[in-house]
Enzyme design. Structure first.
Site, PDB file in Angstrom:
ATOM      1  N   SER A 283       0.834  -1.191   0.000  1.00  0.00           N
ATOM      2  CA  SER A 283       0.000   0.000   0.000  1.00  0.00           C
ATOM      3  C   SER A 283       0.878   1.254   0.000  1.00  0.00           C
ATOM      4  CB  SER A 283      -0.954  -0.053   1.197  1.00  0.00           C
ATOM      5  OG  SER A 283      -1.983   0.893   1.075  1.00  0.00           O
ATOM      6  N   ASP A 377      -8.458  -5.545  -5.831  1.00  0.00           N
ATOM      7  CA  ASP A 377      -8.080  -4.485  -4.896  1.00  0.00           C
ATOM      8  C   ASP A 377      -9.019  -3.294  -5.090  1.00  0.00           C
ATOM      9  OD1 ASP A 377      -6.886  -2.530  -3.356  1.00  0.00           O
ATOM     10  OD2 ASP A 377      -4.951  -2.594  -4.383  1.00  0.00           O
ATOM     11  N   HIS A 411      -6.968  -5.998  -1.310  1.00  0.00           N
ATOM     12  CA  HIS A 411      -5.849  -5.075  -1.085  1.00  0.00           C
ATOM     13  C   HIS A 411      -4.824  -5.628  -0.093  1.00  0.00           C
ATOM     14  CE1 HIS A 411      -3.751  -1.273  -1.050  1.00  0.00           C
ATOM     15  NE2 HIS A 411      -3.862  -1.177   0.263  1.00  0.00           N
TER      16      HIS A 411
END
Length: 472
Positions: A283, A377, A411
């Site tokens: 991320s 995601d 994600h």
């Protein structure tokens, strides 16, 4: 509309990632389940008679969190119907649970590696680790993380009679420790200069291939991925960069000199094998790793898990260079009736207009790249970022990066057997957001990505070919 081509992607085998469909129609007759070979050790029901049903686990009492756990029940009646339930509490006291319905074989044995779960529980089909990856929080929007890696998670397993709701009489129970540190791995807090970090060193004399590990916008100092990776022969520095001790409290501006200090610390460490180190980020940690690889010396390999190739969320400064954050449009947030936000479209396109200034010049990097992409995601367009990063590298004569895509993965691609987090609070958005993913496909992605990451670092930091075992 952004056009994302997949010609440059090395996709996982479609057969490997096919979803197993639940049993159609009425529950089928239970297959004849044979018991596997077991290592010594049986976890039996507490206070029950010797002939009562009991749970058998392999390993018997303790295993590493990212390792498979074999589960079986013995002493049941022929074709007896039972419900198995797992429970786990995190360090905040929040409860996670999963359950599945089974039918024993003709011999009264129930081996989860051979007997499929029947419809009606947290999962169905042949899923030996389903009772772990299907764990779900009883508190909405809560994500399972490990805060103290020196203590294990305690997993409670229970066997109940029948398939009713609520479950019937308790037949057997057992406890099992899911640990994070292999024996001999050293945990070393690091407070040198401005660095706020924890270094994990494998047992032995070393030196070991070195990696810096960065997490996302949650801040703090997550250590669990770093220590699990150290179990396999890597010296891993879990690095905090905000919202920890005397570091900045908010994510407004980052100076790459801080990260450079951490890189130099690793390069100069006697237990770290040179000449370069690796970077691993997820991320926001992913685009910070991309920036580190682009501007700093001594980086040999960079692995990004659902990362961005544009600077996101905060201004980035290095010497006389400033990279602004990619602009956002809050009007693009979609909020469901349940109050969960979908922020997938919030970021502007870094290929257009002034937002091009946010694109990180990764063509300056002197390292190899690996992009791990969850194709479901919902945080941002991870596949688009990977493809555009690949195009930019190749346009400047650099090596084509490895891109591994996982259909159905969201994600938060974590180490193996962490349950998928479908939605949780986002600190910057201020409300729960959906992260994407389908639990079974996400679990399979985590298992494979964990191997891909280790093979990538082993190849580029030690010179050993992919698949070669570590020096442990």
């Amino acid at each position: 509309m952004w056009q994302i081509t997949a010609r440059s992607l090395r996709r996982a085998s479609s057969r490997s990632w096919q979803r197993r469909q639940p049993w159609p129609g009425p529950a089928p007759a239970a297959p004849r389940c044979r018991s596997p070979a077991w290592t010594p050790g049986t976890a039996s029901a507490h206070g029950l008679a010797s002939m009562a049903p009991s749970i058998r686990l392999s390993p018997a009492t303790r295993s590493l969190f990212d390792e498979p756990l074999a589960i079986a029940v013995q002493g049941l009646g022929p074709r007896q119907q039972v419900t198995l339930r797992t429970s786990l509490r995190d360090e905040k006291g929040e409860l996670f649970q999963a359950s599945a319905r089974y039918q024993a074989g003709d011999d009264g044995e129930l081996d989860l590696a051979r007997c499929p779960a029947l419809p009606g529980g947290s999962f169905s089909g042949l899923e030996p680790m389903g009772l772990l990856w299907a764990l779900q929080p009883q508190r909405p929007f809560w994500r399972l993380v490990k805060r103290d890696v020196q203590s294990p998670f305690l997993l409670q397993l229970e066997v109940f009679e029948g398939h009713g709701k609520p479950p019937g009489r308790l037949l057997a129970q057992a406890q099992h420790e899911r640990a994070f540190l292999r024996d001999g791995v050293r945990r070393v807090p690091v407070r040198e200069g401005r660095i706020r970090a924890t270094l994990f060193l494998p047992p032995g004399n070393g030196p070991f291939p070195g990696i810096i590990d960065l997490y996302g916008t949650g801040g703090g100092l997550p250590e669990y991925r770093a220590c699990l990776l150290a179990n396999y022969g890597f010296a891993v520095l879990a690095l905090a960069y905000y919202s920890y001790e005397d570091l900045p409290k908010e994510m407004k501006e980052f100076h790459l000199e801080y990260f450079e200090e951490a890189v130099n610390y690793m390069l100069q460490h006697t237990q770290v094998k040179g000449p370069g180190i690796g970077l691993l980020g997820i991320s926001k940690g992913g685009d910070l790793c991309t920036s580190m690889a682009s501007f700093l010396k001594g980086i040999t390999a960079t692995a990004l898990i659902n990362g961005s190739v544009a600077n996101v969320g905060a201004v980035l400064r290095y010497k006389d260079i400033t990279i602004p954050p990619l602009n956002i449009n809050l009007k693009r947030i979609k909020v469901s009736k349940s109050g969960i936000a979908d922020i997938f479209d919030i970021l502007n396109n870094p290929l257009e207009g002034p937002d091009q200034q946010s694109f990180i010049p990764l063509e300056k990097a002197e390292c190899r790249f690996l992009f791990i992409v969850g194709q479901d995601d919902r945080n941002w367009k991870s596949e688009f970022f990977a493809v555009e990063g690949s195009k930019r590298l190749q346009a400047h004569g650099k090596e084509k990066p490895e891109i591994v895509c996982y259909p159905g993965a969201g994600h938060y691609i974590e180490p193996p057997f962490f349950p998928m987090c479908a939605a949780s609070m986002h600190l910057l958005v201020g409300k729960p957001v959906v992260w994407g993913g389908e639990p079974k496909a996400h679990c399979e992605a985590q298992i494979d990505a964990w191997q891909q990451i280790q093979a990538f670092f082993r190849k580029h930091l030690t010179g050993k070919p992919s698949g070669t075992s570590s020096n442990l």
